[in-house]
Scaffold this active site. Structure first.
Site, PDB file in Angstrom:
ATOM      1  N   HIS A  36      -8.350  10.731   2.996  1.00  0.00           N
ATOM      2  CA  HIS A  36      -8.396   9.348   2.195  1.00  0.00           C
ATOM      3  C   HIS A  36      -8.575   9.863   0.637  1.00  0.00           C
ATOM      4  O   HIS A  36      -9.573  10.510   0.373  1.00  0.00           O
ATOM      5  CB  HIS A  36      -9.029   8.418   2.516  1.00  0.00           C
TER       6      HIS A  36
ATOM      7  N   HIS B  64     -10.711  10.889   6.933  1.00  0.00           N
ATOM      8  CA  HIS B  64     -10.508   9.358   6.946  1.00  0.00           C
ATOM      9  C   HIS B  64     -10.005   9.028   8.257  1.00  0.00           C
ATOM     10  O   HIS B  64     -10.429   8.111   9.053  1.00  0.00           O
ATOM     11  CB  HIS B  64      -9.744   8.721   5.891  1.00  0.00           C
TER      12      HIS B  64
ATOM     13  N   ARG C 211      -0.450   9.222   8.908  1.00  0.00           N
ATOM     14  CA  ARG C 211      -0.239   7.930   9.089  1.00  0.00           C
ATOM     15  C   ARG C 211       0.289   6.924   7.946  1.00  0.00           C
ATOM     16  O   ARG C 211      -0.302   7.107   6.846  1.00  0.00           O
ATOM     17  CB  ARG C 211      -1.549   7.438   9.649  1.00  0.00           C
TER      18      ARG C 211
ATOM     19  N   GLU D 165       0.843  -1.253   0.024  1.00  0.00           N
ATOM     20  CA  GLU D 165       0.108  -0.006   0.183  1.00  0.00           C
ATOM     21  C   GLU D 165       0.868   1.022   0.050  1.00  0.00           C
ATOM     22  O   GLU D 165       2.000   1.132   0.097  1.00  0.00           O
ATOM     23  CB  GLU D 165      -0.988  -0.032   1.312  1.00  0.00           C
TER      24      GLU D 165
ATOM     25  N   ARG E 148      -0.861   9.356   1.326  1.00  0.00           N
ATOM     26  CA  ARG E 148      -2.164   9.717   0.953  1.00  0.00           C
ATOM     27  C   ARG E 148      -2.354  11.254   0.931  1.00  0.00           C
ATOM     28  O   ARG E 148      -3.402  11.945   0.274  1.00  0.00           O
ATOM     29  CB  ARG E 148      -2.970   9.097   2.124  1.00  0.00           C
TER      30      ARG E 148
END
Length: 537
Positions: free
Chosen positions: A220, A326, A361, A106, A265
């Site tokens: 997000h 998000h 994050r 990811e 992100r």
């Protein structure tokens, strides 16, 4: 011991706490609506032959843009493989390939280290933990229990005020563990469930706890964007497996971003937002077809089902997506044992600022953080002090009159807050807009102080017990959530105006560069001016 919240953090806390303790688990909503359960993304651990905890450590620091606490990140990455073993032993079934655990990649990970259970990893973990928690001795669970405020006696937290089963009263406890999740419902566009109204952060702040880094919100980049539909998250794992982003004219919105579709992100969200504003579009397109039909059906069944329910078949056409709030990197400041700055009060998961996430994050670190930090409660020297119990004092019924106008007013106030925070403090921020939003929320806060549904709570003293009708419980919960959203919005705006730079999930159009001086945490505490503190102190 009282645990507030029944997502992954709260459930794992119940399993980790010493079995000699009586534990009460409070759940705000009896329906399965925690953010953990909604999590499609996976859980990150360095398990591959070419991976290492050191690589996971450095990926997390890089994503955190200089604000991660290295000792907290070290704890996470070193404990992550053990947590996977514990989950497997409890019965969690992760995807496998050729008999081995299947790992995906990811955004901002350098290795394939993310474990999944199809595209419902959070649900798979939470359902197993729920079963195991019910087997724990000395545990009682109370559903549809709304915590209204924390009870502080002197310097320590000694319990809370609770609304449940037709009664509002005060509950004394040896300690309180907050696992209430985040507050991204404060934004009009969010992937979060309705429960995410920031209750834990606001209650802890009012009890005197330090809250940290509230300006850092992760948006997000790929939430479903169809008029009338919820902003269902299209997992980042889809792009890790080959899905690609397009503008409506077919051009690449992330062509200028290092890492492209798999950039962090915050970078992808900003790129999409800038393209949408420049072109006047409400969304971009995410094409899942490059993944291939067989893998889509196997790895992303929930995404296919939800999209089809809204008339979009990802097997044949691209999915309309746009950024949405998000995850909240900031929260109640904690140490490695989950202590807050208030004795007797602990915090876990998204409500906490453990130091792991910094300014942004790393994908799939949050579920692991819930589990690793909850395990720290296995210690035998917990800060417990039940103290004397207050004799109950029975008071008249709560003066909450249920009317349609009151419910409509609560809905309108909630919508006002969410629209304001999204437009004035969303993906891109600037001083004049945030100052205007702060003024409007301060005016609303004064109005809320005078609302009859809320004003009487300020006069309720420990020991008081008020009966309340079921209909009035629903209305009071709605107004309490509105008041918490407003307070949270003011805390966010204060922190976002304070930080005059752009870093991670905080981007200011009027201060677009990252500044070395601001490699510091913002800190807010009731009754004190906002301040900052360097990383590592």
């Amino acid at each position: 011991m009282v645990v507030v919240g029944s997502g992954a953090a709260g459930l794992m806390a119940c399993l980790a706490l010493p079995v000699r303790l009586n534990v009460l688990l409070l759940t705000k909503d009896s329906r399965a609506r925690s953010a953990s359960r909604w999590a499609q993304g996976g859980i990150a651990a360095a398990l591959g032959p070419n991976d290492s905890t050191e690589a996971h450590f450095h990926d997390t620091l890089a994503a955190g843009a200089g604000l991660c606490e290295p000792h907290a990140v070290r704890l996470l990455v070193e404990q992550a493989p053990r947590c996977v073993e514990r989950l497997l032993s409890l019965g969690v079934r992760f995807d496998r390939q050729g008999g081995q655990l299947s790992r995906t990649i990811e955004a901002a990970h350098s290795q394939r280290r993310v474990l999944h259970a199809a595209d419902q990893t959070g649900r798979a973990i939470v359902e197993v933990l729920q079963v195991r928690v019910r087997e724990r001795p000395r545990l009682h669970q109370h559903n549809d229990a709304v915590v209204l405020q924390l009870w502080r006696d002197g310097q320590r937290c000694c319990g809370l005020q609770l609304m449940a089963a037709g009664m509002i009263g005060w509950l004394r406890a040896g300690a309180v563990v907050l696992a209430t999740g985040g507050g991204c419902r404060m934004f009009a566009h969010t992937t979060n469930p309705p429960l995410a109204s920031g209750d834990g952060v606001v209650m802890a702040y009012r009890a005197g706890a330090v809250v940290r880094d509230l300006e850092f919100v992760q948006f997000h980049p790929t939430a479903l964007m169809i008029p009338g539909a919820p902003h269902f998250l299209i997992s980042e794992a889809a792009r890790g497996e080959g899905a690609v982003l397009h503008n409506l004219d077919g051009s690449d919105p992330v062509a200028a971003v290092g890492g492209g579709n798999l950039a962090s992100r915050d970078e992808v969200s900003r790129a999409l937002a800038e393209h949408m504003v420049r072109r006047g579009d409400t969304h971009v397109l995410l094409d899942l077809r490059p993944i291939g039909q067989e893998r889509l059906l196997r790895q992303f069944p929930a995404i296919l089902e939800r999209c089809r329910a809204w008339g979009i078949d990802p097997l044949t056409i691209p999915v309309p997506v746009a950024p949405a709030a998000h995850y909240w990197m900031g929260g109640v400041q904690t140490d490695l044992q989950a202590h807050t700055t208030v004795p007797g009060l602990y915090a876990l998961g998204e409500v906490a600022s453990s130091g792991v996430h910094g300014a942004n994050r790393l994908a799939s670190n949050s579920l692991m953080e819930c589990l690793v930090c909850a395990h720290q409660l296995e210690q035998e020297d917990l800060d417990l002090d039940p103290g004397p119990r207050a004799a109950p004092v029975h008071r008249p019924a709560a003066p909450v009159v249920v009317t349609s106008s009151s419910m409509v007013a609560a809905q309108n106030s909630s919508r006002q807050i969410r629209d304001l925070c999204w437009t004035m403090a969303g993906v891109n921020r600037r001083e004049d807009a945030m100052a205007m939003a702060q003024q409007q929320l301060q005016a609303l806060a004064h109005e809320l102080d005078a609302r009859p549904e809320l004003a009487w709570l300020k006069t309720s003293a420990p020991g008081d017990r008020h009966p309340i009708l079921p209909q009035a419980m629903g209305l009071l919960r709605r107004w309490v959530e509105v008041e918490h959203l407003c307070a949270l919005g003011l805390l966010l705006l204060e922190a976002a105006r304070f930080r005059r730079e752009s870093r991670g999930g905080h981007h200011r159009l009027d201060h677009p560069a990252q500044q070395p001086f601001w490699r510091r945490h913002s800190r807010q505490q009731q009754g004190r001016a906002i301040s900052s503190r360097p990383v590592g102190i």
